[in-house]
Motif scaffolding. Structure first.
Motif, PDB file in Angstrom:
ATOM      1  N   ALA A 289      17.377 118.478  64.356  1.00 55.67           N
ATOM      2  CA  ALA A 289      16.705 118.771  65.755  1.00 55.67           C
ATOM      3  C   ALA A 289      15.420 118.477  65.726  1.00 55.67           C
ATOM      4  O   ALA A 289      14.820 117.846  66.814  1.00 55.67           O
ATOM      5  N   ALA A 290      14.464 118.726  64.622  1.00 52.43           N
ATOM      6  CA  ALA A 290      13.206 118.370  64.423  1.00 52.43           C
ATOM      7  C   ALA A 290      13.056 116.793  64.542  1.00 52.43           C
ATOM      8  O   ALA A 290      12.296 116.507  64.990  1.00 52.43           O
ATOM      9  N   GLU A 291      13.831 116.204  63.548  1.00 47.29           N
ATOM     10  CA  GLU A 291      14.017 114.679  63.782  1.00 47.29           C
ATOM     11  C   GLU A 291      14.255 114.021  65.174  1.00 47.29           C
ATOM     12  O   GLU A 291      13.622 113.314  65.547  1.00 47.29           O
ATOM     13  N   ASP A 292      15.245 114.824  65.841  1.00 43.63           N
ATOM     14  CA  ASP A 292      15.327 114.142  67.160  1.00 43.63           C
ATOM     15  C   ASP A 292      14.394 114.605  68.130  1.00 43.63           C
ATOM     16  O   ASP A 292      13.839 113.269  68.968  1.00 43.63           O
ATOM     17  N   VAL A 338       5.720 119.369  72.449  1.00 44.84           N
ATOM     18  CA  VAL A 338       6.898 119.263  71.731  1.00 44.84           C
ATOM     19  C   VAL A 338       6.520 119.379  70.187  1.00 44.84           C
ATOM     20  O   VAL A 338       7.426 120.017  69.276  1.00 44.84           O
ATOM     21  N   LEU A 339       5.644 118.687  69.522  1.00 45.99           N
ATOM     22  CA  LEU A 339       5.345 118.319  68.386  1.00 45.99           C
ATOM     23  C   LEU A 339       4.754 119.894  67.948  1.00 45.99           C
ATOM     24  O   LEU A 339       5.239 120.197  66.733  1.00 45.99           O
ATOM     25  N   ALA A 340       4.087 120.965  68.472  1.00 49.29           N
ATOM     26  CA  ALA A 340       3.739 122.012  68.103  1.00 49.29           C
ATOM     27  C   ALA A 340       4.957 122.766  67.935  1.00 49.29           C
ATOM     28  O   ALA A 340       4.986 123.591  66.973  1.00 49.29           O
ATOM     29  N   MET A 341       6.016 122.544  68.985  1.00 50.62           N
ATOM     30  CA  MET A 341       7.261 123.586  68.536  1.00 50.62           C
ATOM     31  C   MET A 341       7.884 123.250  67.672  1.00 50.62           C
ATOM     32  O   MET A 341       8.326 123.928  66.625  1.00 50.62           O
ATOM     33  N   VAL A 342       8.291 122.021  67.239  1.00 54.90           N
ATOM     34  CA  VAL A 342       8.717 121.373  65.903  1.00 54.90           C
ATOM     35  C   VAL A 342       7.897 122.017  64.796  1.00 54.90           C
ATOM     36  O   VAL A 342       8.609 122.450  63.894  1.00 54.90           O
ATOM     37  N   THR A 343       6.730 122.009  64.693  1.00 56.69           N
ATOM     38  CA  THR A 343       5.948 122.483  63.600  1.00 56.69           C
ATOM     39  C   THR A 343       6.031 123.950  63.338  1.00 56.69           C
ATOM     40  O   THR A 343       6.248 124.414  62.021  1.00 56.69           O
ATOM     41  N   ALA A 344       6.151 124.471  64.575  1.00 53.08           N
ATOM     42  CA  ALA A 344       6.314 126.044  64.250  1.00 53.08           C
ATOM     43  C   ALA A 344       7.772 126.552  63.973  1.00 53.08           C
ATOM     44  O   ALA A 344       7.851 127.401  62.750  1.00 53.08           O
ATOM     45  N   GLN A 345       8.718 125.739  64.103  1.00 55.56           N
ATOM     46  CA  GLN A 345      10.003 125.901  63.523  1.00 55.56           C
ATOM     47  C   GLN A 345      10.103 125.548  62.024  1.00 55.56           C
ATOM     48  O   GLN A 345      10.629 126.155  61.223  1.00 55.56           O
ATOM     49  N   LEU A 346       9.573 124.463  61.976  1.00 57.63           N
ATOM     50  CA  LEU A 346       9.474 123.859  60.368  1.00 57.63           C
ATOM     51  C   LEU A 346       8.636 124.889  59.672  1.00 57.63           C
ATOM     52  O   LEU A 346       9.300 125.343  58.370  1.00 57.63           O
ATOM     53  N   GLY A 347       7.594 125.478  60.144  1.00 55.91           N
ATOM     54  CA  GLY A 347       6.833 126.453  59.517  1.00 55.91           C
ATOM     55  C   GLY A 347       7.818 127.703  59.185  1.00 55.91           C
ATOM     56  O   GLY A 347       7.841 128.228  58.008  1.00 55.91           O
ATOM     57  N   ASN A 348       8.666 128.063  60.092  1.00 56.15           N
ATOM     58  CA  ASN A 348       9.430 129.130  60.204  1.00 56.15           C
ATOM     59  C   ASN A 348      10.273 129.036  58.814  1.00 56.15           C
ATOM     60  O   ASN A 348      10.508 129.903  58.099  1.00 56.15           O
ATOM     61  N   LEU A 349      11.042 127.714  58.870  1.00 49.84           N
ATOM     62  CA  LEU A 349      11.902 127.494  58.105  1.00 49.84           C
ATOM     63  C   LEU A 349      11.444 127.596  56.262  1.00 49.84           C
ATOM     64  O   LEU A 349      12.000 128.196  55.434  1.00 49.84           O
ATOM     65  N   VAL A 350      10.174 126.941  56.189  1.00 53.00           N
ATOM     66  CA  VAL A 350       9.839 126.767  54.767  1.00 53.00           C
ATOM     67  C   VAL A 350       9.244 128.235  54.426  1.00 53.00           C
ATOM     68  O   VAL A 350       9.669 128.566  53.319  1.00 53.00           O
TER      69      VAL A 350
END
Length: 496
Positions: A289-292, A338-350
């Motif tokens: 989803a981040a890639e999309d 959108v980039l900020a939301m992606v960053t936040a969820q990637l941060g959550n994952l890591v």
């Protein structure tokens, strides 16, 4: 000037990598076709200005809400009139890479010949890029509408030899920096000055650099997830191509294919539960989803990089001067959000993956905090505390900026996009995400030292070996701030 093999041709659209390269010395080519187009636009401007009944915003008028008043008659005075009142920025200086990237975007826009600028303005910008000269530009002041007026005004003043600049990383008076770099201060009239500031080039540059950073961390996160899976002995069936094909999202398919390549040859230990926590099992769906989403941001950046962002625009072939709003940075604002939301969820994952790795109830019996001697040593305990703080900061910053409109300028700017804030914030968040990836990478490097198995997939083993070569084990305890940054650099290089 400094010789460089890096070349950008202003006759073709810019790319994201061009902006990354602009942080250092760069050859910017202004070919005959570009110069001819710029000169044609300039001649047309002068023809229009000789016609008393054809007003041109910023050349014959005041600015913004004061457009109904006449500007200064003298062209040099009109330049001062443009830039002086915009010297109202505040805060720390912006990072040099953003400022230089912004000026490259501005140079390309002006080089398209629709702004009516003097050819020597484009030549002067090109000459600057062959050196390490960087205008000192304050962080705060733009609303991302009518262009990034205040920050770009500081850049324009520095190019004139006023204000402050950097050369070889040293902050000094701009006049001295220009002289030491072998550059000539730019002479500007009112149209030149307005054209330099009346575009969203800073917003575009910050967004493009933030996108590059987040995409690098997305690749790093996928590789680190694979290494986590292999070290734990987890079953990679969550990447099964039949499963992912049924999910039907293209980003997930692309990410899962890359992860399968990294995990090729991995052997599950048979000692893990049937289903891993979501931070492992759902990683291809999250990362996909981040890639999309990043592909959407790719499109916005590409459009911005071929956009002429100015007002008015001059079309000599049609004998037309068109006033409008091409300086309005709403596309970049939405994309940065959108980039900020992606960053936040990637941060959550890591962060969740690191938490799993340091927890002996979930990591297959490795010592708590991956400490070589728990109690006498504390392993990754401090690093995990720091990752919690980083995630909290990223979440706080992820509030959308692109709809926070506030009217200003006597309601001339009655709706604004705040794209500059969105893009600069996204750039800062990308830096924090990189540190989160470095923190997880450090934990994965430590895990085999305290009992985790050797990776069974050659691709995962290569990632671990690169980390092991660059970072010693945490035994005994030591400050790990530098090791986190080193690990981030290693994983970024491995996945670039």
């Amino acid at each position: 000037m400094l010789a460089t093999e890096k070349v950008v041709d202003l006759s073709v659209p810019l790319s994201g990598p061009d902006l990354v390269r602009a942080c250092g010395p760069l050859t910017v080519q202004v070919g005959p076709a570009v110069r001819s187009g710029v000169e044609r636009g300039r001649r047309f401007l002068h023809e229009v200005l000789r016609e008393e009944d054809r007003p041109v915003y910023g050349a014959t008028t005041g600015f913004g809400a004061l457009v109904g008043f006449a500007g200064r008659a003298d062209e040099a005075d009109q330049c001062d009139n443009t830039l002086a009142h915009l010297g109202a920025g505040q805060g720390p200086d912006l990072p040099p890479d953003i400022v230089r990237a912004a000026l490259l975007v501005r140079a390309w826009s002006l080089a398209q010949g629709a702004s009516g600028v003097s050819a020597h303005v484009v030549d002067g910008l090109a000459a600057m890029f062959a050196t390490t000269f960087v205008p000192a530009v304050p962080r705060y002041g733009s609303v991302g509408a009518s262009g990034d007026l205040i920050p770009l005004a500081y850049a324009a003043q520095a190019l004139r030899g006023r204000g402050t600049a950097y050369l070889d990383g040293r902050r000094m008076p701009a006049a001295q920096a220009l002289a030491d770099a072998g550059l000539v201060p730019l002479a500007l009239d009112g149209r030149d000055a307005l054209a330099l500031v009346n575009g969203t080039s800073l917003t575009t540059a910050a967004l493009a650099l933030a996108l590059a950073g987040v995409r690098a961390s997305l690749r790093a996160s996928a590789a680190l997830t694979c290494l986590l899976v292999d070290l734990l002995g987890a079953d990679p069936q969550f990447l099964d191509p039949r499963l992912i094909a049924a999910y039907a999202h293209p980003g997930a398919a692309a990410v899962a294919a890359d992860m399968r390549r990294t995990l090729a040859g991995a052997s599950p230990s048979g000692q893990r539960a049937l289903q891993e926590p979501y931070s492992i099992r759902c990683s291809p769906q999250l990362l996909g989803a981040a890639e999309d989403a990043l592909r959407y941001v790719d499109g916005v950046v590409a459009a911005d990089l071929r956009s002429v962002s100015d007002n008015p625009l001059f079309f000599p072939a049609d004998d037309a001067v068109v006033h409008g709003g091409n300086f309005f940075g709403q596309p970049a604002a939405f994309a940065a959000d959108v980039l900020a939301m992606v960053t936040a969820q990637l941060g959550n994952l890591v962060e969740r993956q690191l938490d799993l790795l340091v927890d002996p109830t979930r990591n297959g019996g490795l010592p708590p905090m991956l400490a070589a001697g728990p109690g006498r040593q504390h392993g990754l305990q401090g690093v995990q505390l720091a990752t919690t703080a980083l995630v909290a900061e990223i979440r706080r910053a992820a509030v959308p900026a692109g709809m926070q409109s506030l009217p200003t300028n006597l309601h001339n700017q009655d709706v604004v996009p705040f794209g500059t804030q969105a893009a600069l914030r996204a750039h800062e968040m990308a830096g924090l995400l990189r540190l989160l990836c470095g923190s997880l990478a450090l934990g994965l490097r430590q895990a085999p030292h305290v009992g985790a198995r050797r990776p069974t997939a050659p691709g995962c083993a290569a990632v671990l070996d690169a980390l092991t070569e660059a970072v010693p084990p945490v035994d005994p305890d030591r400050p790990l701030d530098g090791d986190v940054r080193t690990a981030a650099e290693v994983i970024a290089a491995m996945t670039s």
